[in-house]
Design an enzyme around this catalytic site. Structure first.
Site: not given
Ligand code: WQD
Length: 344
Positions: A37, A83, A127, A152, A156, A180, A300-301
């Site tokens: 990746n 990582f 995380s 995922y 963790k 994080y 899931g959010d």
């Molecule tokens: C943030 C917010 C979305 C995309 C995930 C992993 C976590 C971490 C980081 C990873 C949410 C909203 C998103 C879009 C949107 N580690 N959103 N439109 O889900 O908080 O965390 O990534 O490796 O473990 O779960 O991050 O950036 O996907 O979303 O509105 O096109 O932005 O709904 O509220 P998340 P995210």
């Protein structure tokens, strides 16, 4: 030379920024990455920033023989920052075996080999997903972990348990788990940054790709949450600040400062920022009007989560420093650099 550090997944987003901070702090770095990746050009970016090129091993940490050869060829490794993992939440739901196999095998292999090669310190990328939906914000490390909502997230949690059990068994190692929050942005030089595969799942790469015209508009997933503006709230942490936390964690373990052989730290800013607020910060910092529309919630959010980073501030001596506006500007400058280079 302060010491030799193995960075697994070192050409990825967080790995590359952490490698830069380690080299700047005077460590020697050995990277292992299977480039699943990321790509080799990242090494050039690291070298342009630091004037140093880390040792690079192309290989898979799932393979014990590959790791054994790496330790034989690079004697004297003092610490590991791990990582190397698959990290797409959505993909993990469809490919659970891949996620459990990859993420857990890598961890087990590294922990197994550490005593044999005299490696003392281990920093693990955990995380805030381990907390699930918090009962209280800001959340401290003492909060209970809740059942993960994806394979995922489960990897963790299981990884944290594995490390805990290995330390409890009396293994001659120390570990720090860094939980994080949401890492975003890019190095201010725009030499390295995040390079998502295909359509970005995370918010900030989607914002910058929309701003540059690769995506038509951003979909904001829900404005009917129980938050002041109805959109979800996160703790967005600058990637360089996050990278620096790893150097602090290593220094604490290798310098003998740890209170326990296993410690856990939240790595966030302590500020909750909503999705709509973040869009606003981006627009003000860049002067670009971002096309977006409100759509339904994403499955899931979590509604809202932000860190209480007091422990990292006081015990680790680490604090987030870069402003959100500068962070969003760095993400934008990186996106423009990718365009200049013809990458996307
Ligand atoms: C943030 C917010 C979305 C995309 C995930 C992993 C976590 C971490 C980081 C990873 C949410 C909203 C998103 C879009 C949107 N580690 N959103 N439109 O889900 O908080 O965390 O990534 O490796 O473990 O779960 O991050 O950036 O996907 O979303 O509105 O096109 O932005 O709904 O509220 P998340 P995210």
């Amino acid at each position: 030379m302060k010491g030799k550090i193995l960075v697994t997944g070192g050409t990825g987003f967080i790995g590359s920024h952490t490698t830069v901070e380690l080299l700047n702090a005077g460590y020697e770095v050995v990277i292992i990455d299977n480039l699943s990746n990321s790509n080799r050009d990242v090494l050039d970016g690291i070298e342009r920033i630091t004037g140093k090129r880390p040792v690079f091993v192309e290989g898979d940490c799932c393979c014990m023989a590959t790791l054994e050869k790496l330790f034989e060829d690079n004697p004297g490794i003092n610490g590991i920052i791990d990582f190397a993992a698959s990290k797409a939440v959505g993909e993990s739901v469809h490919k659970p075996i891949l996620y459990y196999r990859n993420n857990l095998n890598i961890l087990l292999n590294l922990l197994d080999l550490m005593p044999r090669y005299g490696v003392k310190g281990f920093v693990f990328s955990s995380s805030c997903t381990v907390y699930g939906e918090p009962d209280v914000n800001p959340i401290t490390e003492a909060a209970p972990t809740k059942k993960a909502t994806s394979p995922y997230g489960a990897t963790k949690q299981i990884s944290e348990d594995i490390i805990r059990d290995v330390i409890a068994s009396g293994a001659p190692i120390k570990a720090i788990l860094l939980r994080y929050f949401n890492p975003i942005g890019a190095h201010p030089s725009a030499e390295i940054g995040e390079l998502p595969n295909g359509v970005p799942q995370n918010l900030v790469p989607y914002i910058t790709q929309t701003a540059i015209g690769i995506r038509k508009e951003l979909s904001v997933f829900g404005n009917d949450y129980d938050t002041p503006d109805g959109s979800c709230i996160r703790d967005f942490i600058n990637i360089v600040d996050l990278a620096k936390a790893h150097v602090k964690a290593l220094e604490r373990m290798l310098g003998g400062g740890s209170d326990d052989n296993l410690e856990v730290f939240n790595i966030g800013t302590g500020e909750g920022v909503s999705v709509l607020q973040l869009i606003d910060v981006f627009q003000k910092a860049t002067g670009i009007k971002l096309p977006y529309k409100i759509v339904g919630r994403r499955e899931g959010d979590i509604t809202k989560i932000w860190a209480d980073p007091t422990k990292a501030n006081t015990v680790l001596g680490w604090k987030a420093q870069v402003s959100l506006a500068d962070t969003m500007l760095s993400a934008w400058n990186w996106q423009k650099k990718l365009r200049e280079r013809g990458v996307m």
